[in-house]
Design a protein around this motif. Structure first.
Motif, PDB file in Angstrom:
ATOM      1  N   SER A   1       0.818  -1.644  -0.431  1.00  0.00           N
ATOM      2  CA  SER A   1       0.384  -0.335  -0.048  1.00  0.00           C
ATOM      3  C   SER A   1       1.321   1.253   0.136  1.00  0.00           C
ATOM      4  O   SER A   1       1.794   1.434   0.848  1.00  0.00           O
ATOM      5  CB  SER A   1      -0.573  -0.195   1.381  1.00  0.00           C
ATOM      6  N   GLY A   2       0.677   2.308  -1.038  1.00  0.00           N
ATOM      7  CA  GLY A   2       1.270   3.177  -0.890  1.00  0.00           C
ATOM      8  C   GLY A   2       0.686   3.984  -1.974  1.00  0.00           C
ATOM      9  O   GLY A   2      -0.469   4.334  -2.402  1.00  0.00           O
ATOM     10  N   LEU A   3       1.819   5.253  -2.194  1.00  0.00           N
ATOM     11  CA  LEU A   3       1.864   6.643  -3.086  1.00  0.00           C
ATOM     12  C   LEU A   3       2.088   5.604  -4.493  1.00  0.00           C
ATOM     13  O   LEU A   3       3.071   5.215  -4.766  1.00  0.00           O
ATOM     14  CB  LEU A   3       2.225   7.424  -3.013  1.00  0.00           C
ATOM     15  N   ILE A   4       1.699   5.628  -5.470  1.00  0.00           N
ATOM     16  CA  ILE A   4       2.130   5.481  -6.516  1.00  0.00           C
ATOM     17  C   ILE A   4       2.021   6.327  -7.873  1.00  0.00           C
ATOM     18  O   ILE A   4       1.890   7.730  -7.955  1.00  0.00           O
ATOM     19  CB  ILE A   4       0.844   4.360  -7.613  1.00  0.00           C
ATOM     20  N   GLY A   5       3.161   6.378  -8.429  1.00  0.00           N
ATOM     21  CA  GLY A   5       4.096   7.566  -9.548  1.00  0.00           C
ATOM     22  C   GLY A   5       2.953   7.786 -10.800  1.00  0.00           C
ATOM     23  O   GLY A   5       2.029   7.032 -11.189  1.00  0.00           O
ATOM     24  N   ILE A   6       3.465   8.441 -12.279  1.00  0.00           N
ATOM     25  CA  ILE A   6       2.933   8.162 -13.209  1.00  0.00           C
ATOM     26  C   ILE A   6       3.675   6.851 -14.220  1.00  0.00           C
ATOM     27  O   ILE A   6       4.739   6.527 -13.305  1.00  0.00           O
ATOM     28  CB  ILE A   6       3.207   9.435 -14.009  1.00  0.00           C
ATOM     29  N   SER A   7       2.550   6.283 -14.894  1.00  0.00           N
ATOM     30  CA  SER A   7       2.772   5.006 -15.592  1.00  0.00           C
ATOM     31  C   SER A   7       4.199   5.569 -16.749  1.00  0.00           C
ATOM     32  O   SER A   7       3.740   6.262 -17.443  1.00  0.00           O
ATOM     33  CB  SER A   7       1.545   4.078 -16.026  1.00  0.00           C
ATOM     34  N   LYS A   8       4.675   4.517 -16.952  1.00  0.00           N
ATOM     35  CA  LYS A   8       5.638   4.236 -17.715  1.00  0.00           C
ATOM     36  C   LYS A   8       4.889   3.951 -19.330  1.00  0.00           C
ATOM     37  O   LYS A   8       5.689   3.997 -20.232  1.00  0.00           O
ATOM     38  CB  LYS A   8       7.001   3.739 -17.352  1.00  0.00           C
TER      39      LYS A   8
END
Length: 377
Positions: free
Chosen positions: A172-179
């Motif tokens: 669980s956490g913060l996800i970034g911008i998809s590549k």
């Protein structure tokens, strides 16, 4: 006629000279005066550090295929086990079907070889068949059993590959911008990173310290009565805009080696991050207490006069008379200096700031309150 004017002119000059008076004495020069402070001083060293999440886990594909869907909001929170990406599962469904068909074929073969083996077992005892035929039937039965194990493993592996088509969040956490986007083709490999999920409940900060500074601190902390043991473990940080971060961190560990390329050792500290203000990749200023001076004499930096490498201050004496006195300075502390020799805690010194002040002047002292790091009132 000249005889008449000469006495008159003389009398006039005499009268004018009698009117001259001695000029008044100028008032004493008003000079701000502060008291020398004596207190414990904790000296901090500043280092540049970079932030990391408590866990920063890269999302990599484990099978190759075309991305069918993205099932999250970029930059948002995700939960462990949440579906993130879907890879086209059709080729892997086909593999499962083929594997299951192969397993069914092997099960049918096993049933036949088992039947042949069980049928020949009583016949070989009565010599109705040869020993060679019986051994062949037994070998075929054993081979069928082994084939069943291999086919079962193949089915299990095919189903695992099919499950990899659904990529879920490992934490669980913060996800970034998809590549990647829908329609992109991906394949397994360390270079194929789809995204990164960071646990920001706590954050890590890494910074480096020179070998010389590390050795000095290590020796100081090794002393039996060192006050630095507890202080050096607690650190603070300044954010990029210069504001202090409200949480205090603790050093978690130091690297096992000195980097031979830089001559520095890497430290890592952990900080609570309840508001998720700190994100991975930020650069911050690390403040670590690296020295403690007990009962140190400190004075404002603006009170010091330096001439030809000699540092001096004006000390207020009896009858408000100032005398210039040489002092030896130690390290700086905020906007003050630690004085190692030349002053006592009872001394009062002038702040200076005027070229009219000279040694031996009688002044009108203007007492000011001060503390290191605060404006003098």
């Amino acid at each position: 006629m000249n005889k008449i004017y000469t006495p008159a002119i003389f009398l006039l000059f005499s009268l004018l000279s009698c009117k001259k008076e001695t000029p008044p004495t100028p008032p004493p020069l008003e000079v701000p005066i502060v008291r020398v402070l004596q207190q414990d001083v904790k000296l901090e060293s500043e280092f540049t550090g970079q932030t990391y999440g408590q866990s920063d886990i890269q999302i990599n594909p484990r099978v190759d295929g075309v991305i069918l869907s993205l099932n999250f909001k970029e930059g948002g929170l995700v939960h462990k086990g949440q579906l993130l990406y879907t890879i086209d599962p059709l080729p892997f469904h086909n593999k499962v079907t083929e594997a299951e068909g192969r397993l069914a074929e092997m099960q049918a073969r096993l049933a036949k070889t088992k039947s042949d083996y069980e049928m020949m077992e009583p016949l070989v005892k009565t010599n109705a068949i040869s020993q060679r035929e019986f051994i062949g039937a037994k070998a075929a039965y054993n081979a069928s059993q082994a084939s069943i194990n291999a086919a079962t493993a193949n089915v299990r592996n095919s189903k695992i590959e099919l499950s990899y088509c659904n990529i879920v969040a490992p934490i669980s956490g913060l996800i970034g911008i998809s590549k990647v986007r829908v329609g992109d083709y991906v394949r397994p490999g360390p270079a194929s990173v789809l995204n990164t999920v960071s646990d920001l409940g706590d954050v890590r900060v890494r910074f480096t310290m020179s070998e010389q500074e590390f050795l000095r601190i290590f020796r100081e902390m090794s002393k039996k009565d060192s006050d630095l043991k507890s202080e050096a473990k607690s650190i603070s940080i300044l954010l990029s805009d210069g504001t202090p971060y409200p949480e205090t961190g603790k050093i978690s560990f130091a690297d096992r080696q000195i980097d031979p390329a830089t001559g520095a050792v890497t430290f890592e500290a952990s900080f609570a991050n309840p508001q998720q203000l700190i994100r991975p990749g930020q650069y911050v200023k690390i403040h670590v207490v690296t020295d403690i001076h007990k009962d140190a004499i400190i004075i404002p930096q603006r009170s010091v006069i330096e001439m030809q490498g000699i540092t001096q201050v004006y000390v207020l004496g009896a009858n408000n008379k100032v005398e210039m006195k040489e002092v030896k300075l130690g390290p700086a502390f905020k906007d003050s200096y630690i004085v190692t020799d030349g002053l006592t805690a009872s001394d009062k010194i002038a702040l200076g700031g005027t070229s009219q002040l000279k040694s031996g002047n009688i002044i009108a002292p203007q007492t000011k309150e001060w503390a290191p790091g605060k404006a003098i009132n």
